[in-house]
Design an enzyme around this catalytic site. Structure first.
Site, short mmCIF file in Angstrom:
data_model
loop_
_atom_site.label_atom_id
_atom_site.label_comp_id
_atom_site.label_asym_id
_atom_site.label_seq_id
_atom_site.Cartn_x
_atom_site.Cartn_y
_atom_site.Cartn_z
CG ASP A 275 -70.17 49.67 -98.09
OD1 ASP A 275 -71.42 50.01 -98.55
OD2 ASP A 275 -70.30 48.96 -97.80
CG ASP B 222 -75.03 50.01 -93.31
OD1 ASP B 222 -75.74 50.14 -92.23
OD2 ASP B 222 -75.21 50.87 -94.15
CG ASP C 235 -68.33 44.88 -95.96
OD1 ASP C 235 -69.32 44.44 -95.17
OD2 ASP C 235 -68.92 46.03 -96.32
#
Length: 220
Positions: free
Chosen positions: A8, A10, A170
């Site tokens: 991922d 961001d 995240d």
């Protein structure tokens, strides 16, 4: 052959919330509305730009009108695509990517960030050459947590036939995507997650990128 590792963006490799915050507040200022706090902007990240703008509108009591959403989204994306100056990589993230690439891992990116802003920030941070494939939030008809973007990234890396693969993210969105795709999930705990780490059922939870490199490098 080394496994494929899809990341991922961001909240995982980069902290882009300050630029998202600035873009959102530029749009709100033009509408004569009060700005968001940085904490609010961080809380809106994860499901792509359209959902970010939807949450921004709700926070300012704006009606859920499709025409208004489309207009504010277009303005938001104008600021967002150029908004790279405040974005920073997380400590050790770039070094980990370079180490994994040098060790022969096949690296990919699967993000809900639109493809244009993704390419802009990768170029700004000189990360473009590290990834064998980049899948943005508007690259396919569906985006995370649907597993289709992750499957697409893995196929582009040649890891769609049962070869070893991992997804690093995240958030709850990333965890749901990885589990739906049947791919082991590594959780970076310093990003934009809202739930307890254990509730995301990660194969690895880490706050130091050297731990991720060590874990991925273990014989399997």
């Amino acid at each position: 052959m080394r496994p494929a590792v899809v990341f991922d963006l961001d909240g995982t490799l980069i902290d882009s919330a300050p630029d998202l915050h600035a873009a959102a507040n530029a749009v709100l200022k033009a509408e004569g509305l009060a700005p968001l706090t940085l904490a609010q902007a961080r809380g809106f990240v994860g499901n792509g730009a359209p959902v970010f703008v939807q949450r921004m509108m709700a926070a300012r009591g704006l009606p859920e009108a499709p025409e208004l959403h489309a207009r504010l989204l277009a303005r938001f994306l104008e600021h967002y695509e150029a908004g790279v100056q405040l974005t920073r990589p997380y400590p050790g993230a770039i070094e980990a990517l370079r180490s994994l690439q040098a060790a022969g891992f096949r690296l990919g990116l699967c993000t809900n960030k639109p493809f244009g802003p993704t390419q802009a920030v990768l170029a700004h941070l000189k990360l473009s050459g590290l990834f064998g494939t980049v899948v943005g939030g508007d690259s396919l008809p569906r985006r995370k947590p649907d597993p289709a973007p992750l499957h697409h990234a893995l196929a582009a890396l040649g890891a769609d036939g049962g070869a070893a693969a991992f997804f690093v993210g995240d958030s709850e969105v990333d965890a749901e995507c990885a589990h739906a795709a049947g791919v082991p999930f590594a959780l970076f705990t310093e990003g934009y997650r809202k739930s307890p780490a254990e509730s995301l059922r990660p194969a690895l939870a880490f706050d130091d990128y050297t731990a991720l490199v060590s874990w991925l490098s273990q014989p399997r």
